[in-house]
Write a protein that holds these residues in place. Sequence first.
Motif, PDB file in Angstrom:
ATOM      1  N   GLY A  88       0.739  -1.244  -0.007  1.00 50.94           N
ATOM      2  CA  GLY A  88       0.171   0.034  -0.047  1.00 50.94           C
ATOM      3  C   GLY A  88       0.851   0.976  -0.225  1.00 50.94           C
ATOM      4  N   PHE A  89       0.286   2.363   0.352  1.00 50.82           N
ATOM      5  CA  PHE A  89       0.887   3.555   0.516  1.00 50.82           C
ATOM      6  C   PHE A  89       1.915   3.580   1.664  1.00 50.82           C
ATOM      7  N   ARG A  90       2.963   4.034   1.361  1.00 50.35           N
ATOM      8  CA  ARG A  90       3.694   4.365   2.690  1.00 50.35           C
ATOM      9  C   ARG A  90       4.004   5.840   2.972  1.00 50.35           C
ATOM     10  N   GLN A  91       3.385   6.233   4.114  1.00 47.07           N
ATOM     11  CA  GLN A  91       3.529   7.637   4.509  1.00 47.07           C
ATOM     12  C   GLN A  91       4.617   8.065   4.870  1.00 47.07           C
ATOM     13  N   ALA A  92       5.013   9.136   4.230  1.00 51.54           N
ATOM     14  CA  ALA A  92       6.435   9.610   4.704  1.00 51.54           C
ATOM     15  C   ALA A  92       6.002  10.702   5.971  1.00 51.54           C
TER      16      ALA A  92
ATOM     17  N   ASN B 289      -2.200   3.295  -9.544  1.00 50.35           N
ATOM     18  CA  ASN B 289      -2.750   3.053  -8.181  1.00 50.35           C
ATOM     19  C   ASN B 289      -3.024   4.350  -7.309  1.00 50.35           C
ATOM     20  N   ILE B 290      -2.250   5.132  -7.693  1.00 50.85           N
ATOM     21  CA  ILE B 290      -2.288   6.616  -6.858  1.00 50.85           C
ATOM     22  C   ILE B 290      -3.591   7.137  -7.459  1.00 50.85           C
ATOM     23  N   VAL B 291      -3.983   7.171  -8.563  1.00 45.28           N
ATOM     24  CA  VAL B 291      -5.230   7.650  -9.268  1.00 45.28           C
ATOM     25  C   VAL B 291      -6.350   7.178  -8.659  1.00 45.28           C
ATOM     26  N   ASN B 292      -6.327   5.597  -8.565  1.00 44.27           N
ATOM     27  CA  ASN B 292      -7.600   4.840  -8.123  1.00 44.27           C
ATOM     28  C   ASN B 292      -7.601   4.910  -6.732  1.00 44.27           C
TER      29      ASN B 292
ATOM     30  N   ASP C 263      -9.434  16.780  -0.729  1.00 42.59           N
ATOM     31  CA  ASP C 263      -9.415  15.684  -1.629  1.00 42.59           C
ATOM     32  C   ASP C 263      -8.773  15.629  -2.940  1.00 42.59           C
ATOM     33  N   VAL C 264      -7.671  16.418  -2.921  1.00 42.86           N
ATOM     34  CA  VAL C 264      -7.016  16.615  -4.164  1.00 42.86           C
ATOM     35  C   VAL C 264      -5.613  15.789  -3.762  1.00 42.86           C
ATOM     36  N   THR C 265      -5.217  15.329  -4.742  1.00 42.87           N
ATOM     37  CA  THR C 265      -3.764  14.446  -4.599  1.00 42.87           C
ATOM     38  C   THR C 265      -3.129  14.965  -5.890  1.00 42.87           C
TER      39      THR C 265
ATOM     40  N   TYR D 299       6.132   9.544  -5.963  1.00 46.76           N
ATOM     41  CA  TYR D 299       5.680  10.509  -4.692  1.00 46.76           C
ATOM     42  C   TYR D 299       4.436  11.203  -4.959  1.00 46.76           C
ATOM     43  N   ALA D 300       3.629  11.385  -4.079  1.00 43.16           N
ATOM     44  CA  ALA D 300       2.433  12.166  -4.149  1.00 43.16           C
ATOM     45  C   ALA D 300       2.168  12.860  -2.763  1.00 43.16           C
ATOM     46  N   TYR D 301       1.449  14.013  -2.745  1.00 41.77           N
ATOM     47  CA  TYR D 301       0.742  14.477  -1.528  1.00 41.77           C
ATOM     48  C   TYR D 301      -0.621  14.902  -1.901  1.00 41.77           C
ATOM     49  N   THR D 302      -1.172  14.924  -0.704  1.00 38.05           N
ATOM     50  CA  THR D 302      -2.549  15.193  -0.918  1.00 38.05           C
ATOM     51  C   THR D 302      -3.140  16.285   0.314  1.00 38.05           C
TER      52      THR D 302
END
Length: 108
Positions: free
Chosen positions: A15-19, A70-73, A45-47, A39-42
């Motif tokens: 799954g996501f690994r939270q930094a 996987n991030i989009v989903n 409700d916006v990623t 890498y993504a940030y949220t």
Amino acid sequence: PAVVTAIQNLMLKNGFRQANRGEYTFRAYINGKIVGSCYAYTYKDVTCIDSLLVDNRHRKRGIASTLIKNIVNSSKNTYLHADLDDKPKDLYEKLGFKVVNKVIKLEI
């Protein structure tokens, strides 16, 4: 392809690994070694996908698209932060991303 299926299974397992709060890194593994990272940030409700890396030896195998999908989903609204001349520009367009804004920066 089998490699993509294996990557999807590993990412679903890990799954996501939270930094930090609101910051995430998805990693793709083959034989226990990291071959790709996204890498993504949220915020609310916006990623925003901000960084995508795939080992040169493992490119053109569906790793980058699997990471992005996987991030989009996993999010409601997804944006991609990229340069207009980014090398995977065709991949972004293939996945449905469209240019919605251009940013101009000062270079000294």
